[in-house]
Design a protein around this motif. Structure first.
Motif, PDB file in Angstrom:
ATOM      1  N   SER B 149       0.808  -1.227   0.000  1.00 35.98           N
ATOM      2  CA  SER B 149       0.000   0.000   0.000  1.00 35.98           C
ATOM      3  C   SER B 149       0.835   1.267   0.000  1.00 35.98           C
ATOM      4  O   SER B 149       0.303   2.361  -0.179  1.00 35.98           O
ATOM      5  CB  SER B 149      -0.905   0.031   1.234  1.00 35.98           C
ATOM      6  OG  SER B 149      -1.541  -1.208   1.425  1.00 35.98           O
ATOM      7  N   PRO B 151       3.680   4.127  -1.036  1.00 37.09           N
ATOM      8  CA  PRO B 151       4.220   4.686  -2.281  1.00 37.09           C
ATOM      9  C   PRO B 151       5.468   3.918  -2.689  1.00 37.09           C
ATOM     10  O   PRO B 151       6.248   3.473  -1.833  1.00 37.09           O
ATOM     11  CB  PRO B 151       4.593   6.128  -1.885  1.00 37.09           C
ATOM     12  CG  PRO B 151       3.771   6.435  -0.678  1.00 37.09           C
ATOM     13  CD  PRO B 151       3.539   5.131   0.020  1.00 37.09           C
ATOM     14  N   ASN B 162       7.032   3.998  10.386  1.00 40.20           N
ATOM     15  CA  ASN B 162       5.578   4.009  10.483  1.00 40.20           C
ATOM     16  C   ASN B 162       5.086   2.961  11.478  1.00 40.20           C
ATOM     17  O   ASN B 162       4.225   3.229  12.325  1.00 40.20           O
ATOM     18  CB  ASN B 162       4.958   3.735   9.105  1.00 40.20           C
ATOM     19  CG  ASN B 162       4.903   4.983   8.244  1.00 40.20           C
ATOM     20  OD1 ASN B 162       4.907   6.094   8.756  1.00 40.20           O
ATOM     21  ND2 ASN B 162       4.869   4.798   6.936  1.00 40.20           N
ATOM     22  N   GLU B 202      -7.741   5.796  13.241  1.00 45.67           N
ATOM     23  CA  GLU B 202      -7.847   7.025  12.451  1.00 45.67           C
ATOM     24  C   GLU B 202      -6.522   7.772  12.385  1.00 45.67           C
ATOM     25  O   GLU B 202      -6.098   8.230  11.320  1.00 45.67           O
ATOM     26  CB  GLU B 202      -8.927   7.950  13.040  1.00 45.67           C
ATOM     27  CG  GLU B 202     -10.340   7.471  12.826  1.00 45.67           C
ATOM     28  CD  GLU B 202     -10.621   7.134  11.366  1.00 45.67           C
ATOM     29  OE1 GLU B 202     -10.201   7.898  10.473  1.00 45.67           O
ATOM     30  OE2 GLU B 202     -11.253   6.090  11.123  1.00 45.67           O
ATOM     31  N   PHE B 203      -5.886   7.900  13.524  1.00 46.74           N
ATOM     32  CA  PHE B 203      -4.621   8.640  13.538  1.00 46.74           C
ATOM     33  C   PHE B 203      -3.581   7.937  12.661  1.00 46.74           C
ATOM     34  O   PHE B 203      -2.794   8.593  11.972  1.00 46.74           O
ATOM     35  CB  PHE B 203      -4.094   8.787  14.968  1.00 46.74           C
ATOM     36  CG  PHE B 203      -3.055   9.856  15.116  1.00 46.74           C
ATOM     37  CD1 PHE B 203      -3.414  11.154  15.499  1.00 46.74           C
ATOM     38  CD2 PHE B 203      -1.714   9.598  14.869  1.00 46.74           C
ATOM     39  CE1 PHE B 203      -2.453  12.151  15.635  1.00 46.74           C
ATOM     40  CE2 PHE B 203      -0.745  10.598  14.999  1.00 46.74           C
ATOM     41  CZ  PHE B 203      -1.123  11.868  15.381  1.00 46.74           C
ATOM     42  N   SER B 204      -3.596   6.622  12.693  1.00 46.85           N
ATOM     43  CA  SER B 204      -2.644   5.880  11.858  1.00 46.85           C
ATOM     44  C   SER B 204      -2.905   6.119  10.385  1.00 46.85           C
ATOM     45  O   SER B 204      -1.991   6.117   9.566  1.00 46.85           O
ATOM     46  CB  SER B 204      -2.748   4.378  12.146  1.00 46.85           C
ATOM     47  OG  SER B 204      -2.385   4.100  13.478  1.00 46.85           O
ATOM     48  N   LEU B 205      -4.162   6.309  10.052  1.00 53.60           N
ATOM     49  CA  LEU B 205      -4.504   6.474   8.634  1.00 53.60           C
ATOM     50  C   LEU B 205      -4.358   7.903   8.150  1.00 53.60           C
ATOM     51  O   LEU B 205      -3.920   8.161   7.030  1.00 53.60           O
ATOM     52  CB  LEU B 205      -5.945   6.005   8.390  1.00 53.60           C
ATOM     53  CG  LEU B 205      -6.117   4.562   7.965  1.00 53.60           C
ATOM     54  CD1 LEU B 205      -5.669   4.418   6.506  1.00 53.60           C
ATOM     55  CD2 LEU B 205      -5.335   3.598   8.837  1.00 53.60           C
ATOM     56  N   THR B 206      -4.728   8.855   8.998  1.00 51.33           N
ATOM     57  CA  THR B 206      -4.804  10.235   8.511  1.00 51.33           C
ATOM     58  C   THR B 206      -4.131  11.242   9.437  1.00 51.33           C
ATOM     59  O   THR B 206      -4.280  12.449   9.243  1.00 51.33           O
ATOM     60  CB  THR B 206      -6.275  10.668   8.345  1.00 51.33           C
ATOM     61  OG1 THR B 206      -6.889  10.703   9.638  1.00 51.33           O
ATOM     62  CG2 THR B 206      -7.039   9.696   7.475  1.00 51.33           C
ATOM     63  N   GLY B 207      -3.427  10.774  10.445  1.00 56.22           N
ATOM     64  CA  GLY B 207      -2.789  11.716  11.365  1.00 56.22           C
ATOM     65  C   GLY B 207      -3.821  12.583  12.059  1.00 56.22           C
ATOM     66  O   GLY B 207      -4.862  12.092  12.476  1.00 56.22           O
ATOM     67  N   LEU B 208      -3.519  13.853  12.142  1.00 51.92           N
ATOM     68  CA  LEU B 208      -4.440  14.760  12.813  1.00 51.92           C
ATOM     69  C   LEU B 208      -5.760  14.892  12.066  1.00 51.92           C
ATOM     70  O   LEU B 208      -6.732  15.423  12.598  1.00 51.92           O
ATOM     71  CB  LEU B 208      -3.800  16.149  12.957  1.00 51.92           C
ATOM     72  CG  LEU B 208      -2.593  16.221  13.895  1.00 51.92           C
ATOM     73  CD1 LEU B 208      -1.881  17.557  13.737  1.00 51.92           C
ATOM     74  CD2 LEU B 208      -3.024  16.033  15.331  1.00 51.92           C
ATOM     75  N   GLY B 209      -5.753  14.425  10.838  1.00 51.92           N
ATOM     76  CA  GLY B 209      -7.009  14.453  10.085  1.00 51.92           C
ATOM     77  C   GLY B 209      -7.424  15.855   9.687  1.00 51.92           C
ATOM     78  O   GLY B 209      -8.594  16.159   9.606  1.00 51.92           O
ATOM     79  N   VAL B 210      -6.443  16.725   9.444  1.00 50.70           N
ATOM     80  CA  VAL B 210      -6.784  18.089   9.068  1.00 50.70           C
ATOM     81  C   VAL B 210      -6.905  18.229   7.555  1.00 50.70           C
ATOM     82  O   VAL B 210      -7.116  19.310   7.038  1.00 50.70           O
ATOM     83  CB  VAL B 210      -5.743  19.100   9.589  1.00 50.70           C
ATOM     84  CG1 VAL B 210      -5.818  19.146  11.095  1.00 50.70           C
ATOM     85  CG2 VAL B 210      -4.345  18.734   9.131  1.00 50.70           C
ATOM     86  N   GLU B 212      -4.763  17.969   5.154  1.00 48.23           N
ATOM     87  CA  GLU B 212      -3.715  18.644   4.393  1.00 48.23           C
ATOM     88  C   GLU B 212      -3.373  17.828   3.144  1.00 48.23           C
ATOM     89  O   GLU B 212      -3.464  16.613   3.135  1.00 48.23           O
ATOM     90  CB  GLU B 212      -2.452  18.789   5.262  1.00 48.23           C
ATOM     91  CG  GLU B 212      -1.363  19.599   4.602  1.00 48.23           C
ATOM     92  CD  GLU B 212      -0.123  19.708   5.485  1.00 48.23           C
ATOM     93  OE1 GLU B 212       0.721  18.813   5.414  1.00 48.23           O
ATOM     94  OE2 GLU B 212      -0.005  20.702   6.234  1.00 48.23           O
ATOM     95  N   ASP B 213      -3.005  18.520   2.091  1.00 49.76           N
ATOM     96  CA  ASP B 213      -2.626  17.806   0.882  1.00 49.76           C
ATOM     97  C   ASP B 213      -1.463  16.870   1.165  1.00 49.76           C
ATOM     98  O   ASP B 213      -0.534  17.214   1.917  1.00 49.76           O
ATOM     99  CB  ASP B 213      -2.185  18.807  -0.204  1.00 49.76           C
ATOM    100  CG  ASP B 213      -3.375  19.501  -0.824  1.00 49.76           C
ATOM    101  OD1 ASP B 213      -4.502  18.973  -0.724  1.00 49.76           O
ATOM    102  OD2 ASP B 213      -3.173  20.583  -1.404  1.00 49.76           O
ATOM    103  N   LEU B 214      -1.528  15.704   0.568  1.00 45.17           N
ATOM    104  CA  LEU B 214      -0.426  14.768   0.755  1.00 45.17           C
ATOM    105  C   LEU B 214       0.711  15.144  -0.171  1.00 45.17           C
ATOM    106  O   LEU B 214       0.689  14.817  -1.349  1.00 45.17           O
ATOM    107  CB  LEU B 214      -0.922  13.347   0.478  1.00 45.17           C
ATOM    108  CG  LEU B 214      -2.113  12.897   1.342  1.00 45.17           C
ATOM    109  CD1 LEU B 214      -2.591  11.528   0.899  1.00 45.17           C
ATOM    110  CD2 LEU B 214      -1.761  12.921   2.796  1.00 45.17           C
TER     111      LEU B 214
END
Lengths: 215, 215
Positions: B149, B151, B162, B202-210, B212-214
DNA sequence: GTCTATAGCAGGATAGAC
DNA sequence: GTCTATCCTGCTATAGAC
Protein backbone atom coordinates in the motif's frame (compact mmCIF):
# COMPACT_ATOMS: atom_id res chain seq x y z
CA UNK A 1 30.73 32.92 51.84
CA UNK A 2 32.73 29.78 51.29
CA UNK A 3 30.28 28.07 53.58
CA UNK A 4 27.29 29.07 51.50
CA UNK A 5 29.22 28.17 48.37
CA UNK A 6 30.00 24.72 49.59
CA UNK A 7 26.44 24.26 50.62
CA UNK A 8 25.05 25.14 47.27
CA UNK A 9 27.65 23.29 45.32
CA UNK A 10 27.21 20.11 47.29
CA UNK A 11 23.46 20.30 47.05
CA UNK A 12 23.65 20.98 43.32
CA UNK A 13 26.09 18.18 42.70
CA UNK A 14 23.83 15.85 44.63
CA UNK A 15 20.83 16.83 42.55
CA UNK A 16 22.77 16.37 39.32
CA UNK A 17 24.26 13.03 40.15
CA UNK A 18 21.04 11.79 41.70
CA UNK A 19 19.09 12.68 38.60
CA UNK A 20 21.58 10.98 36.32
CA UNK A 21 21.54 7.81 38.39
CA UNK A 22 17.79 7.72 38.98
CA UNK A 23 17.25 8.17 35.26
CA UNK A 24 19.69 5.47 34.27
CA UNK A 25 18.84 2.82 36.86
CA UNK A 26 15.57 3.74 38.55
CA UNK A 27 14.87 4.81 42.10
CA UNK A 28 15.23 1.46 43.82
CA UNK A 29 18.34 0.38 41.98
CA UNK A 30 20.27 3.44 43.15
CA UNK A 31 21.68 3.66 46.66
CA UNK A 32 22.39 6.81 48.58
CA UNK A 33 25.99 5.67 48.81
CA UNK A 34 26.22 5.55 45.03
CA UNK A 35 24.85 9.05 44.75
CA UNK A 36 27.13 10.57 47.36
CA UNK A 37 30.14 8.84 45.85
CA UNK A 38 29.30 10.22 42.43
CA UNK A 39 28.83 13.67 43.95
CA UNK A 40 32.14 13.35 45.81
CA UNK A 41 30.61 14.07 49.19
CA UNK A 42 29.75 12.27 52.33
CA UNK A 43 27.02 9.72 52.79
CA UNK A 44 25.31 11.86 55.40
CA UNK A 45 24.95 14.80 53.03
CA UNK A 46 21.76 13.44 51.49
CA UNK A 47 20.04 13.29 54.84
CA UNK A 48 21.36 16.67 55.82
CA UNK A 49 20.24 18.46 52.66
CA UNK A 50 17.11 16.54 51.75
CA UNK A 51 16.00 14.66 54.82
CA UNK A 52 15.88 11.30 53.12
CA UNK A 53 16.28 9.51 49.82
CA UNK A 54 12.69 9.84 48.69
CA UNK A 55 12.74 13.57 49.25
CA UNK A 56 15.89 13.87 47.19
CA UNK A 57 14.04 12.11 44.38
CA UNK A 58 11.14 14.54 44.57
CA UNK A 59 13.53 17.48 44.72
CA UNK A 60 15.17 16.24 41.54
CA UNK A 61 11.83 16.76 39.85
CA UNK A 62 11.12 20.10 41.44
CA UNK A 63 14.58 21.59 40.97
CA UNK A 64 15.76 19.94 37.76
CA UNK A 65 13.10 18.13 35.79
CA UNK A 66 10.34 20.71 35.83
CA UNK A 67 12.59 23.67 34.99
CA UNK A 68 13.97 21.67 32.09
CA UNK A 69 10.47 20.86 30.90
CA UNK A 70 9.79 24.60 30.94
CA UNK A 71 12.91 25.21 28.85
CA UNK A 72 11.65 22.64 26.36
CA UNK A 73 8.34 24.45 26.15
CA UNK A 74 10.15 27.73 25.60
CA UNK A 75 12.14 26.17 22.81
CA UNK A 76 8.91 24.88 21.30
CA UNK A 77 7.36 28.33 21.50
CA UNK A 78 10.38 29.95 19.87
CA UNK A 79 10.28 27.49 16.96
CA UNK A 80 6.82 28.78 16.17
CA UNK A 81 7.64 32.46 16.33
CA UNK A 82 8.66 32.59 12.70
CA UNK A 83 5.25 31.38 11.62
CA UNK A 84 2.47 33.93 11.17
CA UNK A 85 -0.10 31.41 12.32
CA UNK A 86 0.67 28.00 13.77
CA UNK A 87 -0.37 25.46 11.18
CA UNK A 88 -0.74 21.88 12.37
CA UNK A 89 2.38 21.04 10.42
CA UNK A 90 4.33 23.76 12.17
CA UNK A 91 3.07 22.60 15.55
CA UNK A 92 3.96 18.98 14.90
CA UNK A 93 7.39 19.89 13.64
CA UNK A 94 8.14 22.27 16.49
CA UNK A 95 7.09 19.61 18.97
CA UNK A 96 9.26 16.91 17.45
CA UNK A 97 12.16 19.30 17.09
CA UNK A 98 12.02 20.55 20.66
CA UNK A 99 12.02 17.05 22.11
CA UNK A 100 14.31 15.24 19.71
CA UNK A 101 16.87 17.86 18.80
CA UNK A 102 16.01 20.95 20.80
CA UNK A 103 18.06 22.77 23.41
CA UNK A 104 19.12 19.77 25.46
CA UNK A 105 22.33 17.84 25.29
CA UNK A 106 21.98 14.15 24.51
CA UNK A 107 22.64 13.33 28.12
CA UNK A 108 19.99 15.75 29.35
CA UNK A 109 17.43 14.51 26.87
CA UNK A 110 18.10 10.99 27.98
CA UNK A 111 17.64 11.87 31.65
CA UNK A 112 14.52 13.81 30.96
CA UNK A 113 12.70 11.09 29.08
CA UNK A 114 13.85 8.22 31.20
CA UNK A 115 12.54 9.91 34.32
CA UNK A 116 9.34 10.86 32.58
CA UNK A 117 8.63 7.34 31.39
CA UNK A 118 9.36 5.93 34.81
CA UNK A 119 6.78 8.26 36.27
CA UNK A 120 4.23 7.76 33.52
CA UNK A 121 4.32 4.02 33.89
CA UNK A 122 4.51 3.85 37.64
CA UNK A 123 3.09 6.94 39.16
CA UNK A 124 4.74 8.02 42.37
CA UNK A 125 4.12 11.38 43.97
CA UNK A 126 6.22 13.01 41.29
CA UNK A 127 3.64 12.22 38.60
CA UNK A 128 1.23 14.69 40.15
CA UNK A 129 3.82 17.41 39.75
CA UNK A 130 4.60 16.38 36.21
CA UNK A 131 1.01 16.19 35.04
CA UNK A 132 -0.39 19.17 36.90
CA UNK A 133 2.48 21.60 36.46
CA UNK A 134 3.79 20.60 33.06
CA UNK A 135 1.73 18.26 30.95
CA UNK A 136 -1.75 19.62 31.47
CA UNK A 137 -0.88 23.30 30.86
CA UNK A 138 1.23 22.39 27.82
CA UNK A 139 -1.48 20.19 26.35
CA UNK A 140 -3.96 22.95 26.90
CA UNK A 141 -1.79 25.35 24.98
CA UNK A 142 -1.34 22.83 22.17
CA UNK A 143 -5.08 22.28 22.07
CA UNK A 144 -5.64 26.00 21.65
CA UNK A 145 -3.21 26.09 18.76
CA UNK A 146 -4.68 23.11 16.96
CA UNK A 147 -8.36 23.70 17.56
CA UNK A 148 -8.86 26.25 14.75
CA UNK A 149 -7.57 23.71 12.22
CA UNK A 150 -9.75 20.85 13.38
CA UNK A 151 -13.11 19.92 11.90
CA UNK A 152 -15.91 21.80 13.67
CA UNK A 153 -17.52 18.72 15.09
CA UNK A 154 -14.46 17.32 16.87
CA UNK A 155 -14.48 17.94 20.59
CA UNK A 156 -11.84 18.45 23.23
CA UNK A 157 -11.42 14.73 23.75
CA UNK A 158 -10.57 14.15 20.11
CA UNK A 159 -8.05 16.96 20.32
CA UNK A 160 -6.50 15.51 23.47
CA UNK A 161 -6.17 12.07 21.93
CA UNK A 162 -4.42 13.60 18.95
CA UNK A 163 -2.03 15.47 21.19
CA UNK A 164 -1.39 12.38 23.29
CA UNK A 165 -0.58 10.48 20.11
CA UNK A 166 2.00 12.97 18.93
CA UNK A 167 3.37 12.95 22.40
CA UNK A 168 3.50 9.14 22.36
CA UNK A 169 5.73 9.20 19.30
CA UNK A 170 8.06 11.86 20.62
CA UNK A 171 8.39 9.98 23.86
CA UNK A 172 8.79 6.59 22.24
CA UNK A 173 11.57 7.63 19.90
CA UNK A 174 13.40 9.03 22.87
CA UNK A 175 13.04 6.36 25.50
CA UNK A 176 13.00 3.24 23.39
CA UNK A 177 16.26 4.08 21.67
CA UNK A 178 17.77 0.69 22.30
CA UNK A 179 14.88 -1.07 20.60
CA UNK A 180 14.59 1.46 17.79
CA UNK A 181 18.27 1.06 17.05
CA UNK A 182 17.98 -2.71 17.18
CA UNK A 183 15.02 -2.70 14.81
CA UNK A 184 16.10 -0.05 12.33
CA UNK A 185 19.82 -0.66 12.55
CA UNK A 186 20.37 3.09 12.97
CA UNK A 187 22.20 4.89 15.72
CA UNK A 188 20.93 8.21 17.05
CA UNK A 189 23.20 10.48 15.05
CA UNK A 190 22.16 14.05 14.25
CA UNK A 191 21.13 12.86 10.82
CA UNK A 192 18.87 10.17 12.19
CA UNK A 193 17.33 12.49 14.77
CA UNK A 194 16.49 14.91 11.98
CA UNK A 195 15.06 12.04 10.00
CA UNK A 196 12.86 11.25 13.02
CA UNK A 197 11.69 14.84 13.22
CA UNK A 198 10.64 14.62 9.57
CA UNK A 199 8.93 11.34 10.16
CA UNK A 200 7.00 12.46 13.22
CA UNK A 201 5.88 15.58 11.40
CA UNK A 202 4.65 13.61 8.41
CA UNK A 203 3.01 10.89 10.45
CA UNK A 204 1.26 13.49 12.56
CA UNK A 205 -0.11 15.15 9.46
CA UNK A 206 -0.98 12.20 7.25
CA UNK A 207 -0.55 9.01 9.27
CA UNK A 208 0.78 6.20 7.15
CA UNK A 209 0.46 8.51 4.19
CA UNK A 210 -1.34 6.00 2.05
CA UNK A 211 -3.62 8.66 0.75
CA UNK A 212 -6.85 7.10 1.92
CA UNK A 213 -9.90 9.34 1.58
CA UNK A 214 -10.58 11.32 4.69
CA UNK A 215 -13.88 9.81 5.85
CA UNK B 1 3.30 -37.85 41.02
CA UNK B 2 2.46 -35.53 43.84
CA UNK B 3 6.11 -34.60 43.90
CA UNK B 4 6.12 -33.56 40.27
CA UNK B 5 2.82 -31.84 40.80
CA UNK B 6 4.11 -29.85 43.68
CA UNK B 7 7.20 -28.97 41.75
CA UNK B 8 5.29 -27.65 38.79
CA UNK B 9 2.71 -25.85 40.85
CA UNK B 10 5.25 -24.11 43.01
CA UNK B 11 7.35 -23.14 40.03
CA UNK B 12 4.27 -21.86 38.20
CA UNK B 13 3.03 -19.90 41.17
CA UNK B 14 6.44 -18.35 41.53
CA UNK B 15 6.48 -17.29 37.91
CA UNK B 16 3.00 -15.82 38.17
CA UNK B 17 3.56 -13.88 41.35
CA UNK B 18 7.01 -12.79 40.28
CA UNK B 19 5.67 -11.43 37.02
CA UNK B 20 2.88 -9.55 38.73
CA UNK B 21 5.26 -7.99 41.24
CA UNK B 22 8.03 -7.20 38.76
CA UNK B 23 5.47 -5.55 36.50
CA UNK B 24 3.92 -3.48 39.25
CA UNK B 25 7.04 -2.40 41.12
CA UNK B 26 10.07 -3.12 38.97
CA UNK B 27 12.88 -5.60 39.46
CA UNK B 28 14.79 -3.83 42.19
CA UNK B 29 11.78 -2.86 44.24
CA UNK B 30 10.70 -6.47 44.63
CA UNK B 31 12.39 -8.79 47.11
CA UNK B 32 12.60 -12.54 46.84
CA UNK B 33 10.88 -12.72 50.20
CA UNK B 34 7.95 -10.77 48.82
CA UNK B 35 7.66 -13.12 45.87
CA UNK B 36 7.83 -16.30 47.89
CA UNK B 37 5.28 -14.97 50.36
CA UNK B 38 2.90 -14.12 47.53
CA UNK B 39 3.44 -17.59 46.07
CA UNK B 40 2.91 -19.17 49.49
CA UNK B 41 6.17 -21.04 49.47
CA UNK B 42 9.52 -20.97 51.10
CA UNK B 43 12.20 -18.36 50.59
CA UNK B 44 14.62 -20.98 49.35
CA UNK B 45 12.30 -22.06 46.54
CA UNK B 46 13.47 -19.30 44.22
CA UNK B 47 17.05 -20.39 44.47
CA UNK B 48 16.11 -24.03 44.13
CA UNK B 49 13.98 -23.58 41.03
CA UNK B 50 15.71 -20.70 39.30
CA UNK B 51 19.16 -20.41 40.80
CA UNK B 52 18.82 -16.75 41.68
CA UNK B 53 16.56 -13.73 41.46
CA UNK B 54 17.84 -12.48 38.14
CA UNK B 55 17.28 -15.82 36.52
CA UNK B 56 13.73 -15.87 37.79
CA UNK B 57 13.22 -12.52 36.10
CA UNK B 58 14.53 -13.84 32.81
CA UNK B 59 12.43 -16.96 33.12
CA UNK B 60 9.36 -14.77 33.59
CA UNK B 61 10.04 -13.45 30.11
CA UNK B 62 10.78 -16.83 28.57
CA UNK B 63 7.92 -18.72 30.16
CA UNK B 64 5.24 -16.06 30.47
CA UNK B 65 5.88 -12.86 28.56
CA UNK B 66 6.95 -14.26 25.21
CA UNK B 67 4.18 -16.86 25.00
CA UNK B 68 1.69 -14.10 25.77
CA UNK B 69 3.19 -11.92 23.08
CA UNK B 70 2.68 -14.82 20.67
CA UNK B 71 -0.95 -15.07 21.72
CA UNK B 72 -1.34 -11.37 21.00
CA UNK B 73 0.11 -11.87 17.55
CA UNK B 74 -2.28 -14.76 16.95
CA UNK B 75 -5.17 -12.58 17.99
CA UNK B 76 -3.95 -9.91 15.59
CA UNK B 77 -3.72 -12.43 12.78
CA UNK B 78 -7.22 -13.71 13.44
CA UNK B 79 -8.65 -10.20 13.34
CA UNK B 80 -7.42 -9.94 9.79
CA UNK B 81 -8.76 -13.26 8.53
CA UNK B 82 -12.10 -11.76 7.58
CA UNK B 83 -10.42 -9.34 5.21
CA UNK B 84 -9.67 -10.45 1.66
CA UNK B 85 -6.56 -8.29 1.61
CA UNK B 86 -5.13 -6.47 4.57
CA UNK B 87 -5.72 -2.79 3.95
CA UNK B 88 -3.67 -0.37 6.04
CA UNK B 89 -6.85 0.51 7.90
CA UNK B 90 -7.51 -3.13 8.71
CA UNK B 91 -3.93 -3.59 9.89
CA UNK B 92 -4.02 -0.52 12.10
CA UNK B 93 -7.34 -1.49 13.62
CA UNK B 94 -6.33 -5.11 14.21
CA UNK B 95 -3.17 -3.91 15.90
CA UNK B 96 -4.94 -1.50 18.20
CA UNK B 97 -7.63 -4.03 18.96
CA UNK B 98 -5.25 -6.84 19.81
CA UNK B 99 -3.27 -4.72 22.22
CA UNK B 100 -5.99 -2.59 23.78
CA UNK B 101 -8.94 -4.95 23.92
CA UNK B 102 -7.71 -8.28 22.61
CA UNK B 103 -7.55 -11.63 24.34
CA UNK B 104 -5.91 -10.50 27.56
CA UNK B 105 -7.55 -9.68 30.84
CA UNK B 106 -6.95 -6.18 32.13
CA UNK B 107 -4.50 -7.52 34.65
CA UNK B 108 -2.56 -9.45 31.99
CA UNK B 109 -2.48 -6.48 29.65
CA UNK B 110 -1.16 -4.35 32.45
CA UNK B 111 1.61 -6.81 33.28
CA UNK B 112 2.54 -7.23 29.68
CA UNK B 113 2.98 -3.57 28.90
CA UNK B 114 4.58 -2.60 32.17
CA UNK B 115 7.25 -5.23 31.70
CA UNK B 116 7.72 -4.28 28.09
CA UNK B 117 8.20 -0.61 28.81
CA UNK B 118 10.63 -1.37 31.60
CA UNK B 119 12.71 -3.35 29.14
CA UNK B 120 12.38 -0.88 26.30
CA UNK B 121 13.58 1.98 28.43
CA UNK B 122 16.28 0.17 30.32
CA UNK B 123 17.50 -2.75 28.36
CA UNK B 124 18.57 -5.71 30.45
CA UNK B 125 19.26 -9.12 28.97
CA UNK B 126 15.53 -9.64 28.52
CA UNK B 127 15.39 -6.94 25.83
CA UNK B 128 17.37 -9.14 23.48
CA UNK B 129 14.76 -11.85 23.84
CA UNK B 130 11.93 -9.39 23.37
CA UNK B 131 13.35 -7.72 20.30
CA UNK B 132 14.82 -10.74 18.58
CA UNK B 133 12.08 -13.25 19.24
CA UNK B 134 9.01 -11.04 19.23
CA UNK B 135 9.35 -7.51 17.95
CA UNK B 136 11.55 -7.98 14.93
CA UNK B 137 9.61 -10.91 13.45
CA UNK B 138 6.30 -9.18 14.11
CA UNK B 139 7.47 -5.93 12.57
CA UNK B 140 8.71 -7.83 9.57
CA UNK B 141 5.31 -9.37 9.09
CA UNK B 142 3.62 -6.00 9.47
CA UNK B 143 6.03 -4.52 6.96
CA UNK B 144 5.11 -7.21 4.46
CA UNK B 145 1.43 -6.44 4.91
CA UNK B 146 1.81 -2.70 4.54
CA UNK B 147 4.39 -2.52 1.81
CA UNK B 148 1.99 -3.05 -1.12
CA UNK B 149 0.00 0.00 0.00
CA UNK B 150 2.95 2.30 0.36
CA UNK B 151 4.22 4.69 -2.28
CA UNK B 152 6.78 2.99 -4.49
CA UNK B 153 9.64 5.20 -3.48
CA UNK B 154 9.39 4.63 0.27
CA UNK B 155 11.97 2.22 1.59
CA UNK B 156 12.11 -0.22 4.45
CA UNK B 157 13.20 2.45 6.89
CA UNK B 158 10.15 4.57 6.19
CA UNK B 159 8.00 1.51 6.71
CA UNK B 160 9.71 0.67 9.98
CA UNK B 161 9.27 4.19 11.30
CA UNK B 162 5.58 4.01 10.48
CA UNK B 163 5.24 0.71 12.29
CA UNK B 164 7.18 2.00 15.26
CA UNK B 165 4.84 4.98 15.41
CA UNK B 166 1.70 2.88 15.52
CA UNK B 167 3.41 0.75 18.08
CA UNK B 168 4.28 3.85 20.10
CA UNK B 169 0.62 4.80 20.36
CA UNK B 170 -0.56 1.34 21.28
CA UNK B 171 2.11 1.14 23.93
CA UNK B 172 1.55 4.63 25.25
CA UNK B 173 -2.18 4.26 25.71
CA UNK B 174 -1.50 1.12 27.67
CA UNK B 175 1.36 2.04 29.93
CA UNK B 176 0.63 5.70 30.56
CA UNK B 177 -2.89 5.04 31.78
CA UNK B 178 -2.48 7.11 34.88
CA UNK B 179 -1.46 10.17 32.90
CA UNK B 180 -4.01 9.62 30.13
CA UNK B 181 -6.75 9.38 32.73
CA UNK B 182 -5.49 12.45 34.49
CA UNK B 183 -5.38 14.43 31.25
CA UNK B 184 -8.58 13.25 29.57
CA UNK B 185 -10.58 12.66 32.71
CA UNK B 186 -11.60 9.23 31.40
CA UNK B 187 -11.20 5.86 33.07
CA UNK B 188 -10.28 2.80 31.03
CA UNK B 189 -13.77 1.37 30.63
CA UNK B 190 -14.62 -0.89 27.71
CA UNK B 191 -16.20 2.11 26.03
CA UNK B 192 -13.07 4.21 26.34
CA UNK B 193 -10.82 1.40 25.18
CA UNK B 194 -12.97 1.04 22.09
CA UNK B 195 -12.77 4.78 21.62
CA UNK B 196 -8.99 4.47 21.74
CA UNK B 197 -9.03 1.72 19.14
CA UNK B 198 -11.00 4.04 16.85
CA UNK B 199 -8.65 6.88 17.53
CA UNK B 200 -5.49 4.90 16.90
CA UNK B 201 -6.94 3.55 13.67
CA UNK B 202 -7.85 7.02 12.45
CA UNK B 203 -4.62 8.64 13.54
CA UNK B 204 -2.64 5.88 11.86
CA UNK B 205 -4.50 6.47 8.63
CA UNK B 206 -4.80 10.23 8.51
CA UNK B 207 -2.79 11.72 11.36
CA UNK B 208 -4.44 14.76 12.81
CA UNK B 209 -7.01 14.45 10.09
CA UNK B 210 -6.78 18.09 9.07
CA UNK B 211 -7.00 17.13 5.44
CA UNK B 212 -3.72 18.64 4.39
CA UNK B 213 -2.63 17.81 0.88
CA UNK B 214 -0.43 14.77 0.76
CA UNK B 215 2.90 16.26 -0.37
C1' DG C 1 28.07 21.96 56.52
C1' DT C 2 30.76 18.14 56.46
C1' DC C 3 32.67 14.30 58.39
C1' DT C 4 33.25 9.34 60.94
C1' DA C 5 31.19 5.77 63.14
C1' DT C 6 27.63 2.91 63.96
C1' DA C 7 22.96 1.40 64.89
C1' DG C 8 19.50 -1.39 63.08
C1' DC C 9 17.50 -3.76 59.62
C1' DA C 10 16.46 -6.03 55.01
C1' DG C 11 18.45 -8.01 51.22
C1' DG C 12 20.19 -12.45 48.41
C1' DA C 13 21.98 -16.65 48.94
C1' DT C 14 23.23 -21.27 51.01
C1' DA C 15 23.83 -25.45 54.13
C1' DG C 16 21.68 -29.16 55.77
C1' DA C 17 17.56 -31.48 58.05
C1' DC C 18 13.45 -33.69 56.58
C1' DG D 1 11.20 -30.41 46.71
C1' DT D 2 10.50 -28.06 50.66
C1' DC D 3 11.71 -26.41 54.91
C1' DT D 4 14.47 -23.81 58.93
C1' DA D 5 18.28 -21.48 60.34
C1' DT D 6 21.86 -18.60 59.32
C1' DC D 7 25.65 -16.00 56.91
C1' DC D 8 27.07 -11.87 55.24
C1' DT D 9 26.62 -7.99 52.67
C1' DG D 10 24.68 -3.60 51.82
C1' DC D 11 21.09 -0.53 52.85
C1' DT D 12 18.98 3.93 55.14
C1' DA D 13 19.28 6.85 58.70
C1' DT D 14 21.24 9.12 62.78
C1' DA D 15 24.32 10.68 66.61
C1' DG D 16 27.93 13.37 67.58
C1' DA D 17 32.85 15.21 66.64
C1' DC D 18 34.91 18.80 64.07
Amino acid sequence: MSKADNHDLTKDRLLDEAEALFARKGYDAVSVREITNAACCNLAAVNYHFGNKKNLYLEVFRARWIPRARRLQESFKKSLDGEEVASPRAVARALAEAFLVGPLSDEERFRHHQLMVRELSQSTEALELVVDEVMRPFFKKLAGMLRPSMPEESGTEHLMLNILSMFAMVLHFNFARAAVTRVTGREYTEAFKNRLVEHITEFSLTGLGVGEDLH
